[in-house]
Design a protein around this motif. Structure first.
Motif, PDB file in Angstrom:
ATOM      1  N   TRP A   9      -6.023   5.661   5.887  1.00 53.82           N
ATOM      2  CA  TRP A   9      -6.188   4.740   4.765  1.00 53.82           C
ATOM      3  C   TRP A   9      -5.292   3.504   4.864  1.00 53.82           C
ATOM      4  O   TRP A   9      -5.496   2.526   4.159  1.00 53.82           O
ATOM      5  CB  TRP A   9      -5.960   5.457   3.428  1.00 53.82           C
ATOM      6  N   LEU A  10      -4.315   3.505   5.772  1.00 56.35           N
ATOM      7  CA  LEU A  10      -3.400   2.378   5.917  1.00 56.35           C
ATOM      8  C   LEU A  10      -3.816   1.413   7.038  1.00 56.35           C
ATOM      9  O   LEU A  10      -3.305   0.311   7.127  1.00 56.35           O
ATOM     10  CB  LEU A  10      -1.988   2.918   6.186  1.00 56.35           C
ATOM     11  N   LEU A  11      -4.753   1.812   7.873  1.00 55.81           N
ATOM     12  CA  LEU A  11      -5.126   1.016   9.040  1.00 55.81           C
ATOM     13  C   LEU A  11      -5.658  -0.373   8.677  1.00 55.81           C
ATOM     14  O   LEU A  11      -5.340  -1.354   9.347  1.00 55.81           O
ATOM     15  CB  LEU A  11      -6.139   1.771   9.901  1.00 55.81           C
ATOM     16  N   HIS A  12      -6.430  -0.467   7.604  1.00 55.24           N
ATOM     17  CA  HIS A  12      -6.961  -1.774   7.200  1.00 55.24           C
ATOM     18  C   HIS A  12      -5.823  -2.737   6.838  1.00 55.24           C
ATOM     19  O   HIS A  12      -5.836  -3.901   7.251  1.00 55.24           O
ATOM     20  CB  HIS A  12      -7.934  -1.620   6.029  1.00 55.24           C
ATOM     21  N   ALA A  13      -4.844  -2.260   6.100  1.00 54.49           N
ATOM     22  CA  ALA A  13      -3.692  -3.110   5.732  1.00 54.49           C
ATOM     23  C   ALA A  13      -2.889  -3.496   6.974  1.00 54.49           C
ATOM     24  O   ALA A  13      -2.419  -4.621   7.080  1.00 54.49           O
ATOM     25  CB  ALA A  13      -2.809  -2.386   4.717  1.00 54.49           C
ATOM     26  N   LEU A  14      -2.735  -2.565   7.909  1.00 52.05           N
ATOM     27  CA  LEU A  14      -2.022  -2.880   9.142  1.00 52.05           C
ATOM     28  C   LEU A  14      -2.722  -4.004   9.895  1.00 52.05           C
ATOM     29  O   LEU A  14      -2.082  -4.948  10.367  1.00 52.05           O
ATOM     30  CB  LEU A  14      -1.939  -1.638  10.046  1.00 52.05           C
ATOM     31  N   GLY A  15      -4.022  -3.925   9.989  1.00 50.54           N
ATOM     32  CA  GLY A  15      -4.782  -4.976  10.663  1.00 50.54           C
ATOM     33  C   GLY A  15      -4.661  -6.314   9.952  1.00 50.54           C
ATOM     34  O   GLY A  15      -4.522  -7.358  10.576  1.00 50.54           O
ATOM     35  N   GLY A  16      -4.664  -6.284   8.632  1.00 50.96           N
ATOM     36  CA  GLY A  16      -4.522  -7.513   7.862  1.00 50.96           C
ATOM     37  C   GLY A  16      -3.172  -8.153   8.031  1.00 50.96           C
ATOM     38  O   GLY A  16      -3.048  -9.375   8.163  1.00 50.96           O
ATOM     39  N   ASP A  17      -2.105  -7.361   8.055  1.00 49.32           N
ATOM     40  CA  ASP A  17      -0.773  -7.896   8.259  1.00 49.32           C
ATOM     41  C   ASP A  17      -0.637  -8.488   9.650  1.00 49.32           C
ATOM     42  O   ASP A  17       0.006  -9.522   9.836  1.00 49.32           O
ATOM     43  CB  ASP A  17       0.312  -6.821   8.064  1.00 49.32           C
ATOM     44  N   MET A  18      -1.244  -7.859  10.641  1.00 55.05           N
ATOM     45  CA  MET A  18      -1.142  -8.366  12.012  1.00 55.05           C
ATOM     46  C   MET A  18      -1.827  -9.728  12.130  1.00 55.05           C
ATOM     47  O   MET A  18      -1.309 -10.616  12.782  1.00 55.05           O
ATOM     48  CB  MET A  18      -1.754  -7.368  12.989  1.00 55.05           C
ATOM     49  N   GLU A  42       0.829  -1.213   0.000  1.00 52.50           N
ATOM     50  CA  GLU A  42       0.000   0.000   0.000  1.00 52.50           C
ATOM     51  C   GLU A  42       0.865   1.266   0.000  1.00 52.50           C
ATOM     52  O   GLU A  42       0.565   2.228  -0.700  1.00 52.50           O
ATOM     53  CB  GLU A  42      -0.947   0.004   1.204  1.00 52.50           C
ATOM     54  N   LEU A  43       1.930   1.253   0.798  1.00 53.77           N
ATOM     55  CA  LEU A  43       2.822   2.417   0.828  1.00 53.77           C
ATOM     56  C   LEU A  43       3.522   2.613  -0.511  1.00 53.77           C
ATOM     57  O   LEU A  43       3.713   3.745  -0.979  1.00 53.77           O
ATOM     58  CB  LEU A  43       3.845   2.275   1.957  1.00 53.77           C
ATOM     59  N   ALA A  44       3.922   1.506  -1.149  1.00 48.32           N
ATOM     60  CA  ALA A  44       4.567   1.605  -2.465  1.00 48.32           C
ATOM     61  C   ALA A  44       3.603   2.192  -3.490  1.00 48.32           C
ATOM     62  O   ALA A  44       3.991   3.039  -4.304  1.00 48.32           O
ATOM     63  CB  ALA A  44       5.066   0.232  -2.911  1.00 48.32           C
ATOM     64  N   GLN A  45       2.345   1.757  -3.451  1.00 47.19           N
ATOM     65  CA  GLN A  45       1.348   2.299  -4.376  1.00 47.19           C
ATOM     66  C   GLN A  45       1.131   3.791  -4.115  1.00 47.19           C
ATOM     67  O   GLN A  45       1.033   4.584  -5.056  1.00 47.19           O
ATOM     68  CB  GLN A  45       0.026   1.527  -4.239  1.00 47.19           C
ATOM     69  N   TRP A  46       1.078   4.165  -2.843  1.00 47.08           N
ATOM     70  CA  TRP A  46       0.915   5.581  -2.497  1.00 47.08           C
ATOM     71  C   TRP A  46       2.108   6.385  -3.023  1.00 47.08           C
ATOM     72  O   TRP A  46       1.953   7.452  -3.600  1.00 47.08           O
ATOM     73  CB  TRP A  46       0.798   5.733  -0.978  1.00 47.08           C
ATOM     74  N   MET A  53       7.243  11.303   2.613  1.00 44.16           N
ATOM     75  CA  MET A  53       6.295  11.642   3.665  1.00 44.16           C
ATOM     76  C   MET A  53       6.658  10.853   4.908  1.00 44.16           C
ATOM     77  O   MET A  53       7.053   9.695   4.819  1.00 44.16           O
ATOM     78  CB  MET A  53       4.874  11.291   3.214  1.00 44.16           C
ATOM     79  N   TYR A  54       6.533  11.496   6.048  1.00 45.95           N
ATOM     80  CA  TYR A  54       6.769  10.846   7.338  1.00 45.95           C
ATOM     81  C   TYR A  54       5.541  11.049   8.196  1.00 45.95           C
ATOM     82  O   TYR A  54       5.002  12.147   8.263  1.00 45.95           O
ATOM     83  CB  TYR A  54       8.001  11.445   8.035  1.00 45.95           C
ATOM     84  N   TRP A  55       5.068   9.967   8.825  1.00 48.44           N
ATOM     85  CA  TRP A  55       3.915  10.042   9.696  1.00 48.44           C
ATOM     86  C   TRP A  55       4.323   9.625  11.097  1.00 48.44           C
ATOM     87  O   TRP A  55       5.049   8.655  11.281  1.00 48.44           O
ATOM     88  CB  TRP A  55       2.811   9.097   9.222  1.00 48.44           C
ATOM     89  N   SER A  56       3.839  10.340  12.104  1.00 53.95           N
ATOM     90  CA  SER A  56       4.088   9.923  13.485  1.00 53.95           C
ATOM     91  C   SER A  56       3.084   8.845  13.893  1.00 53.95           C
ATOM     92  O   SER A  56       3.342   8.053  14.787  1.00 53.95           O
ATOM     93  CB  SER A  56       4.024  11.114  14.435  1.00 53.95           C
ATOM     94  N   THR A  57       1.930   8.816  13.229  1.00 56.79           N
ATOM     95  CA  THR A  57       0.948   7.752  13.394  1.00 56.79           C
ATOM     96  C   THR A  57       0.520   7.342  11.986  1.00 56.79           C
ATOM     97  O   THR A  57       0.585   8.146  11.053  1.00 56.79           O
ATOM     98  CB  THR A  57      -0.282   8.226  14.195  1.00 56.79           C
ATOM     99  N   PRO A  58       0.071   6.113  11.818  1.00 56.94           N
ATOM    100  CA  PRO A  58      -0.307   5.663  10.481  1.00 56.94           C
ATOM    101  C   PRO A  58      -1.487   6.462   9.931  1.00 56.94           C
ATOM    102  O   PRO A  58      -2.406   6.804  10.678  1.00 56.94           O
ATOM    103  CB  PRO A  58      -0.725   4.204  10.681  1.00 56.94           C
ATOM    104  N   PRO A  59      -1.461   6.757   8.639  1.00 57.10           N
ATOM    105  CA  PRO A  59      -2.624   7.444   8.052  1.00 57.10           C
ATOM    106  C   PRO A  59      -3.846   6.525   8.073  1.00 57.10           C
ATOM    107  O   PRO A  59      -3.720   5.297   8.044  1.00 57.10           O
ATOM    108  CB  PRO A  59      -2.175   7.735   6.620  1.00 57.10           C
TER     109      PRO A  59
END
Length: 121
Positions: free
Chosen positions: A108-117, A88-92, A100-106
């Protein structure tokens, strides 16, 4: 499995690894594990083969000199279905062409984070 290499994807993956290794070196990180879903690129880096196409050769040569700055560095293959966040980050990144640097995940990325976990559990 086809032996044909998608050179556009290879270049994108080498560029992403180049950025990651450069940032880690600049930030004085001493141990680094780089994961990629580009098996051909990972194998090349694991074998310390830093010769590339005209699009990737200079990037690989930079990586070759930068790996010396680390106490530990490894390159590992991770299938795309095991690392949706990276995909997802590569596509973005392809669409936005900016750093871009985020201190917390954006959001739109939360669903992918949950899936990886859940795929690791």
């Amino acid at each position: 499995m086809s032996s044909k290499i998608d050179y556009e994807s290879e270049e994108a993956e080498v560029r992403a690894i180049w950025i990651a290794v450069k940032k880690a070196r600049d930030w004085k990180i001493t141990s680094l594990e780089v994961e990629s879903d580009a098996l051909f690129v990972v194998q090349r880096l694991q074998q310390r083969n830093y010769n590339g196409t005209w699009r990737t050769d200079a990037l690989l040569k930079d990586i070759a000199s930068w790996v010396l700055a680390f106490d530990f560095i490894s390159f590992a293959f991770a299938p795309r279905n095991c690392n949706r966040v990276a995909h997802e980050l590569a596509q973005w990144g392809k669409q936005n062409q900016t750093e871009m640097y985020w201190s917390t995940p954006p959001f739109w990325l939360l669903h992918a984070l949950g899936g990886d976990m859940t795929s690791v559990s």
